[in-house]
Motif scaffolding. Structure first.
Motif, PDB file in Angstrom:
ATOM      1  N   ILE A  12      -1.591  -1.332  -3.860  1.00 50.44           N
ATOM      2  CA  ILE A  12      -2.748  -0.475  -3.595  1.00 50.44           C
ATOM      3  C   ILE A  12      -2.294   0.965  -3.782  1.00 50.44           C
ATOM      4  N   TYR A  13      -2.925   1.615  -4.745  1.00 52.78           N
ATOM      5  CA  TYR A  13      -2.688   3.042  -4.952  1.00 52.78           C
ATOM      6  C   TYR A  13      -3.954   3.621  -5.562  1.00 52.78           C
ATOM      7  N   LYS A  14      -4.516   4.586  -4.888  1.00 49.75           N
ATOM      8  CA  LYS A  14      -5.837   5.096  -5.244  1.00 49.75           C
ATOM      9  C   LYS A  14      -5.871   5.824  -6.588  1.00 49.75           C
ATOM     10  N   ASP A  15      -4.921   6.692  -6.823  1.00 52.37           N
ATOM     11  CA  ASP A  15      -4.959   7.544  -8.011  1.00 52.37           C
ATOM     12  C   ASP A  15      -4.055   7.012  -9.105  1.00 52.37           C
ATOM     13  N   GLN A  66       0.850  -1.190   0.000  1.00 54.26           N
ATOM     14  CA  GLN A  66       0.000   0.000   0.000  1.00 54.26           C
ATOM     15  C   GLN A  66       0.883   1.237   0.000  1.00 54.26           C
ATOM     16  N   PRO A  78      -7.337   0.102  -6.105  1.00 53.51           N
ATOM     17  CA  PRO A  78      -7.446   1.286  -5.245  1.00 53.51           C
ATOM     18  C   PRO A  78      -7.709   1.008  -3.761  1.00 53.51           C
ATOM     19  N   THR A  79      -8.144  -0.223  -3.386  1.00 47.71           N
ATOM     20  CA  THR A  79      -8.503  -0.476  -1.989  1.00 47.71           C
ATOM     21  C   THR A  79      -7.963  -1.821  -1.500  1.00 47.71           C
ATOM     22  N   GLU A 118     -10.214  -4.821  -2.507  1.00 48.15           N
ATOM     23  CA  GLU A 118      -9.960  -5.298  -3.866  1.00 48.15           C
ATOM     24  C   GLU A 118      -8.646  -6.083  -3.939  1.00 48.15           C
ATOM     25  N   SER A 123       1.545   5.133   0.109  1.00 44.26           N
ATOM     26  CA  SER A 123       0.927   6.304   0.735  1.00 44.26           C
ATOM     27  C   SER A 123       0.476   7.314  -0.316  1.00 44.26           C
ATOM     28  N   GLU A 124      -0.685   7.889  -0.065  1.00 41.59           N
ATOM     29  CA  GLU A 124      -1.205   8.927  -0.955  1.00 41.59           C
ATOM     30  C   GLU A 124      -0.476  10.255  -0.762  1.00 41.59           C
TER      31      GLU A 124
END
Length: 110
Positions: free
Chosen positions: A73-76, A41, A90-91, A94, A43-44
């Protein structure tokens, strides 16, 4: 770098001050994670580029070759910018689903 182990996977969350510090720490610790399903994951708070994310591609291929899963995991992120074999979601839910599906595929011999 925070690491959590479950029965199905190891979840690594970046908490360093920069992406470059995170990738260095990950590379130093990577041998401890071979043979395990990994969820990374990112970090944003980092200004992460596609090139940064692609630094994990060689590890993803290693895991596929060894019969384990590797998920980022990376949202953008735009999934179409990456190879189809590179799991980016993104999550966490998922990411867990990807690992479950890949485990089923391995059990079925795919």
């Amino acid at each position: 770098m925070k690491t959590t182990h479950t029965k199905e996977y190891t979840h690594i969350v970046s908490d360093e001050n920069s992406f470059s510090d995170f990738i260095k720490n990950f590379e130093n610790e990577y041998n401890n994670y071979t043979g395990k399903n990994l969820i990374i994951q990112i970090s944003e708070k980092y200004n992460t580029t596609n090139e940064n994310i692609l630094l994990f591609l060689k590890y993803a291929h290693e895991h596929q070759d060894n019969g384990t899963s590797f998920v980022i995991i990376y949202k953008d992120v735009t999934i179409d910018d990456f190879p189809d074999t590179f799991n980016i979601v993104p999550t966490l839910v998922e990411a867990e689903d990807v690992i479950e599906m890949e485990n089923i595929q391995r059990d079925l011999g795919f």
